[in-house]
Design a protein around this motif. Sequence first.
Motif, PDB file in Angstrom:
ATOM      1  N   SER A 113      72.409 -44.948 -81.164  1.00 29.68           N
ATOM      2  CA  SER A 113      70.608 -43.657 -81.499  1.00 29.68           C
ATOM      3  C   SER A 113      69.789 -44.772 -80.825  1.00 29.68           C
ATOM      4  CB  SER A 113      70.590 -44.015 -82.606  1.00 29.68           C
ATOM      5  OG  SER A 113      70.002 -45.561 -83.352  1.00 29.68           O
ATOM      6  N   ASP A 165      65.299 -42.457 -76.766  1.00 34.82           N
ATOM      7  CA  ASP A 165      65.167 -41.118 -76.865  1.00 34.82           C
ATOM      8  C   ASP A 165      66.266 -39.949 -76.978  1.00 34.82           C
ATOM      9  OD1 ASP A 165      67.409 -41.743 -75.224  1.00 34.82           O
ATOM     10  OD2 ASP A 165      67.323 -40.852 -73.463  1.00 34.82           O
ATOM     11  N   LEU A 166      66.781 -40.747 -78.325  1.00 33.40           N
ATOM     12  CA  LEU A 166      67.267 -39.536 -78.560  1.00 33.40           C
ATOM     13  C   LEU A 166      67.101 -39.695 -80.383  1.00 33.40           C
ATOM     14  CD1 LEU A 166      71.223 -38.501 -78.579  1.00 33.40           C
ATOM     15  CD2 LEU A 166      71.179 -40.296 -79.682  1.00 33.40           C
ATOM     16  N   ASP A 167      67.131 -37.610 -80.459  1.00 36.35           N
ATOM     17  CA  ASP A 167      66.699 -37.667 -81.592  1.00 36.35           C
ATOM     18  C   ASP A 167      67.774 -37.170 -82.944  1.00 36.35           C
ATOM     19  OD1 ASP A 167      66.135 -35.504 -84.069  1.00 36.35           O
ATOM     20  OD2 ASP A 167      66.522 -33.778 -83.150  1.00 36.35           O
ATOM     21  N   ILE A 168      67.674 -38.636 -84.118  1.00 42.02           N
ATOM     22  CA  ILE A 168      68.809 -38.638 -84.195  1.00 42.02           C
ATOM     23  C   ILE A 168      68.721 -37.784 -85.895  1.00 42.02           C
ATOM     24  CG2 ILE A 168      69.718 -40.876 -84.098  1.00 42.02           C
ATOM     25  CD1 ILE A 168      67.079 -41.950 -86.240  1.00 42.02           C
ATOM     26  N   GLN A 169      67.535 -36.370 -86.158  1.00 39.79           N
ATOM     27  CA  GLN A 169      67.519 -36.251 -87.159  1.00 39.79           C
ATOM     28  C   GLN A 169      68.191 -35.083 -86.984  1.00 39.79           C
ATOM     29  OE1 GLN A 169      65.974 -35.585 -90.163  1.00 39.79           O
ATOM     30  NE2 GLN A 169      64.607 -38.191 -89.106  1.00 39.79           N
ATOM     31  N   ASN A 170      69.268 -34.780 -85.606  1.00 39.51           N
ATOM     32  CA  ASN A 170      69.867 -33.699 -85.421  1.00 39.51           C
ATOM     33  C   ASN A 170      71.646 -34.354 -85.280  1.00 39.51           C
ATOM     34  OD1 ASN A 170      71.003 -31.442 -83.681  1.00 39.51           O
ATOM     35  ND2 ASN A 170      70.762 -32.327 -82.252  1.00 39.51           N
TER      36      ASN A 170
END
Length: 355
Positions: A42, A45-50
């Motif tokens: 994570s 720059d990673l969208d952890i909500q997705n």
Amino acid sequence: MKKILYIGWIGFGNLGDELLWHIFKDLSNYYLNQEEIKIIPSLPDLDIQNIEPYDAIVLGGGSLLLPGYIEILYKAIERQKEIFIWGSGIDWIDKEELDLILLGKAPCLEKLSPEREAAILRETFAKAKFAGVRGPLTKQVLASLGANSKNIQIIGDPGLLLETQDIPNIKNQEKIVGINWGTTYDRLYGQNEIEVEDALVNVSKNLIKQGYKILIYTVWAADSPSCQRLFEKINSPENVKFDDTLYNEQELMSQLSSCSMTINFKLHANLLSLATHVPCIPLGYRFKVFDLAYLLGLEKYIVSTDAPLLDINILERVKLIEDNHSEILKQFRLTQKYYNHKLLEPFQNQFKWQD
């Protein structure tokens, strides 16, 4: 291919969180079938909500048992994805509540986790494929929030898996005390970092009189100004060195190997010290430090940052270490041996569990 999202507070240059990810990555490379399992960290720059791209979510080491992360795990459960909790812990417990916990009494945790959040947390732990937490105090808080203790095991901080690489266990002729200092922007027990800093100044001057040299070191760039200020306040450059290099874990352990003991503000500085066969005095600035100290069975060496006569308390622990050096290291090795197989279990099982 099975995709696993590793959630950690990584990519921000904090050595403690970074080393936890490094340990996870190294274990994944060693144990997991790389053709069947892909780990995605994570990074910022990673969208952890997705969570749609992933088959499983791992909440990694660190004080990550927070509402935002628990919501992500709960969402994953709703979507029939597997979740794993690997050495995560709780923090941000008020000192008054910590004192109750240490007395074996029930704390009031409504501020920490309102009922809806507590219900989500209970469901998350009940449905996790593997739920291993950092320490005994974390488990106690979870139980106070209504989580079923049968669904939670203490597996220790993943930093227990730290091993030195090619570091000679040879001490200098000089006696050196390493001091890790930094900032948490006054979000510490006592709410006054300058008072703690001034206590460390007094401790350092006393240790210099006893024949010790001082090594001040940092584990995060934001800590450097605080360390520089501590160095200047001690005002003894012939006896004090401030090393502002931001080392990785192996490099820092090499630096600490020459120390007789360390006094540490940040949590994982303690494990880095102990992994290098150097006893430590943890400064109990928040709940997580107590969680680790009780996990290690070294709670009598911790000093809370809100303690009256803080400098005297620290110097008492210095004497305790001088008298019990080998016993401390023996206790740490026993703790490592006990928890290491628990930390390795998910990897040895290829992150596969039968319902």
